[in-house]
Design an enzyme around this catalytic site. Structure first.
Site: not given
Ligand code: BGC
Length: 741
Positions: A282
């Protein structure tokens, strides 16, 4: 010149596209890998964000254009549209090996056409409708140069304070698994490589939905049984449905950051489940191991992550900075990198990017697909199916055409932006969004509609109350549009108080005091608490955030063109103190048998144990009768199945659809079991007066659970089978007995 040298030179002169196309993808991946330097391998594991950011901006000071040209980037997120993706891919094509980039984006509930937020859409319990919207999202995204969505989020969530409940399918592992399959299949179409397919990404692996007290980015602590029983099943379903990628998560699980968890990523996902795609971290979740206190610096974090099986580093830059050194110092084996690179290259081959890195970036196709009006019809259908009728006193709905004047009151009555909810790709594109007001106007009814906002969503001003009351007085009926705002759920949107914010409930009471019938449209991305409205409104529709076609779909339901069929995928608490409240409660050693006598019982002295609206609950404009349940056998063995047959009749005056739900209770087991567990459902359409004979087949899997040794099996004994239209409305019961092997 030896053969290998000749081969390499030939490859450097022509793109890798021509690498013996008849060979299998694995062979082609291997031949590319052989050509790669250590730095080029690390580059494939590195993902950067484009100009937009969907997390805290990282402190890396790199020249992205140069990095693209020198092979330091394997994937970009937050770059979309044919023009931009082409330009950036062209830079990557200047790198030595010309390995194409992957473009990823959070296409959570639609790309250009916005569908209901995932939790709302889950209320449809309509797997085909859910698959269809994911597929349209994939078509639009892939026509705009994207290869990959960071969806579906398959985290089970039982705490409505957590803003991200909006992104998932609610509280139940079985429903969540079915929806995970529908979404993965919708995004990925027939097979990767089709121009209408993008890679799905099951996230956040794992247990992010159990973050303490609903606070985002927090710790999850649970038994392995709970993990396997509740949080892992939708992920397993996503693997079985062919999900190309996984994303790990920000939370720790029993003290270990999920991103550093070999147990999750290597033992379970890539080991036991044989997942052959790749795992992306993530956003900076590798870097966040440092503030978690799990790694002393980014280098150690990178070491933990790669060992644990996190293949691609989203935005922390830790892989780029440290993997080379870690290999050179002998702290990690280069084979780990090779495995991660191979997994990523394989997907690039499957998508056809080595044949043509620009195949998803065609200007004409982008124009045609994004203007396809059929997508709006699919959005309207999905939106109508997601609406849940919570209350309908004296059948005040559907609305009568004889009303002369209807007052639309409330801060959400004319809002367009909020209808989109959070996590939209183009949050400012609101011109085509249909508000409640627009949807009512579009019908061209003879009724006159008037509007008064009354108050803001938040804030303390009551200055608009008088005008709202005056509007109510002029009207035959009030449509009261209320809720939280569209950006109050989603990432980093945890709320400690899930009441409808601001002065809205006071406004409701003032309007209701005029004596006019009030139909409330309650909107939000999570279960909300709205006592006065629940108790005093004449009708209540929970409409979530329904997307581009919100207003049209709401009007369809208000006027009965669509008979509401949604059922809650998550319990709505009565009070914050009940959280978490989910339907699958335990009997306990001191069950509440009589709510009037709770002394020394497992109960609150100041609140009921029961939610305001239960999981699976939702009304219709018609009524359904369940009858004549029969089991083909009452006792059975593990290798046998039991078929339950019953009749469902539409006993009302309108055609409608009922979500028939099957629950079981394993009454005595080596591990105490919940009193109800959803094990099946069917959405059945019936004309007024029509009946159908329906069946559920119970097999060993439906009766199995994880025992204390994490062995998944059914134990002999009695099972209570319950069938009904909601977890709190069981209409048919039958006890069956598993007698042994
Ligand atoms: C979120 C993810 C997301 C990623 C990219 C993160 O902060 O937890 O779910 O896909 O950002 O935007």
């Amino acid at each position: 010149m030896n053969r290998l040298k000749f081969y390499c030179i030939a490859l450097l002169c022509t793109p890798l596209i021509s690498v013996a196309q008849s060979r299998t993808i694995d062979q082609r991946v291997d031949s590319v890998l052989k050509l790669m330097t250590l730095d080029e391998k690390i580059g494939q594991l590195n993902q950067y964000s484009g100009r937009e950011v969907t997390g805290p901006a990282s402190d890396k000071k790199t020249n992205q254009l140069n990095d693209l040209k020198t092979g330091w980037i394997g994937s970009m997120l937050n770059v979309k549209g044919v023009k931009d993706t082409r330009e950036i891919q062209a830079a990557a094509m200047q790198s030595r090996l010309k390995i194409p980039l992957l473009f990823g984006q959070d296409v959570i509930h639609g790309y250009q056409t916005v569908f209901p937020v995932p939790l709302g859409e889950s209320a449809s319990w309509d797997l085909e409708a859910i698959r269809a919207t994911a597929h349209v999202a994939a078509k639009e995204a892939s026509a705009s140069g994207l290869h990959w969505t960071f969806a579906p989020m398959v985290d089970i969530a039982r705490d409505p304070r957590w803003g991200r409940v909006m992104e998932g399918a609610g509280e139940d592992a079985y429903l969540g698994s079915q929806i995970a399959i529908a979404r993965v299949k919708g995004f990925q179409g027939e097979k990767l490589g089709g121009l209408d397919a993008i890679m799905a990404c099951a996230k956040h692996f794992a247990a992010y939905g159990a973050a303490i007290a609903g606070r985002d980015y927090n710790a999850a602590d649970m038994s392995k049984q709970q993990l396997w029983e509740t949080y892992l099943p939708p992920f397993r379903a996503a693997v079985d449905a062919g999900a190309a990628t996984f994303m790990n998560s920000f939370n720790t699980l029993n003290g270990v950051p999920a991103t550093a968890s070999s147990y999750l990523q290597r033992d379970i996902l890539k080991g036991e489940w044989k997942f052959d795609g790749f795992v992306v971290s993530d956003w900076n979740s590798i870097g966040e191991m440092v503030p978690w206190g799990y790694a002393k610096d980014a280098k150690e974090a990178a070491q933990h992550a790669i060992i644990a099986g996190s293949d691609m580093d989203m935005e922390s830059n830790a892989y780029r900075k440290s993997l080379g050194q870690l290999v050179k110092e002998g702290k990690i084996n280069e084979a780990l990198l090779d495995d991660a690179v191979k997994r990523i290259l394989k997907k690039k081959f499957e998508l056809g990017l080595f044949e043509d890195p620009y195949r998803f970036s065609d200007v004409q196709r982008e124009k045609d697909v994004l203007s396809d009006k059929k997508h709006l019809a699919i959005a309207r259908d999905a939106a109508a199916k997601s609406i849940v009728l919570l209350k309908n006193k004296q059948f005040i709905l559907p609305l009568k055409r004889s009303y002369k004047t209807i007052a639309v009151i409330g801060p959400l009555g004319k809002s367009k932006k909020d209808m989109l909810g959070n996590w939209v790709v183009f949050p400012n594109d609101t011109a085509t969004v249909v508000s409640v007001w627009d949807g009512l106007q579009n019908r061209k009814e003879a009724t006159k509609f008037i509007y008064a906002k009354g108050c803001d969503i938040t804030g303390s001003s009551t200055a608009g109350f008088a005008q709202a009351i005056a509007a109510a007085k002029q009207a035959d009926l009030v449509i009261f549009a209320t809720g939280e705002s569209g950006d109050m759920t989603g990432e980093a949107r945890s709320r400690a108080d899930i009441h409808i914010p601001g002065r809205q409930e006071e406004l409701f009471k003032a309007v209701k005091a005029t004596g006019k019938p009030v139909v409330a449209l309650v909107m939000g991305g999570r279960p909300l608490i709205f006592d006065a409205i629940a108790e005093e409104a004449d009708a209540v529709l929970f409409t979530w955030w329904l997307g581009t076609e919100a207003g049209n779909a709401i009007a369809d339901v208000l006027y009965g063109d669509y008979n509401p069929s949604g059922k809650l995928p998550i319990s709505f608490p009565r009070s914050i103190g009940q959280i978490p409240v989910s339907y699958n409660a335990y009997s306990t050693g001191r069950p509440v048998k009589d709510p009037k006598n709770i002394h020394y019982r497992s109960a609150y002295i100041d609140e009921s144990n029961l939610p305001r609206f239960a999981f699976g609950y939702g009304l219709s404009y018609t009524s359904f009768k369940y009858a004549s349940l029969e089991a083909d056998k009452k006792t059975f063995k593990k290798n046998e199945t039991v078929t339950l047959t019953f009749r469902l009749s539409n006993t009302g005056k309108a055609a409608g659809a009922e979500v028939v739900q099957l629950y079981i209770w394993d009454k005595v087991a080596s591990v105490a079991r919940p009193m109800k567990e959803l094990k099946g459902f069917q959405k059945v359409s019936l004309n007024a007066g029509e009946s159908k004979t329906l069946q559920f087949v119970i097999d060993r899997d439906a009766l199995s659970f994880y025992n204390s040794d994490l062995r998944y099996d059914a134990e002999p004994g009695e099972f209570e089978i319950m069938i009904g239209g909601s977890s709190d409305s069981i209409m048919l019961r039958q006890v069956i007995e598993l007698t042994g092997e």
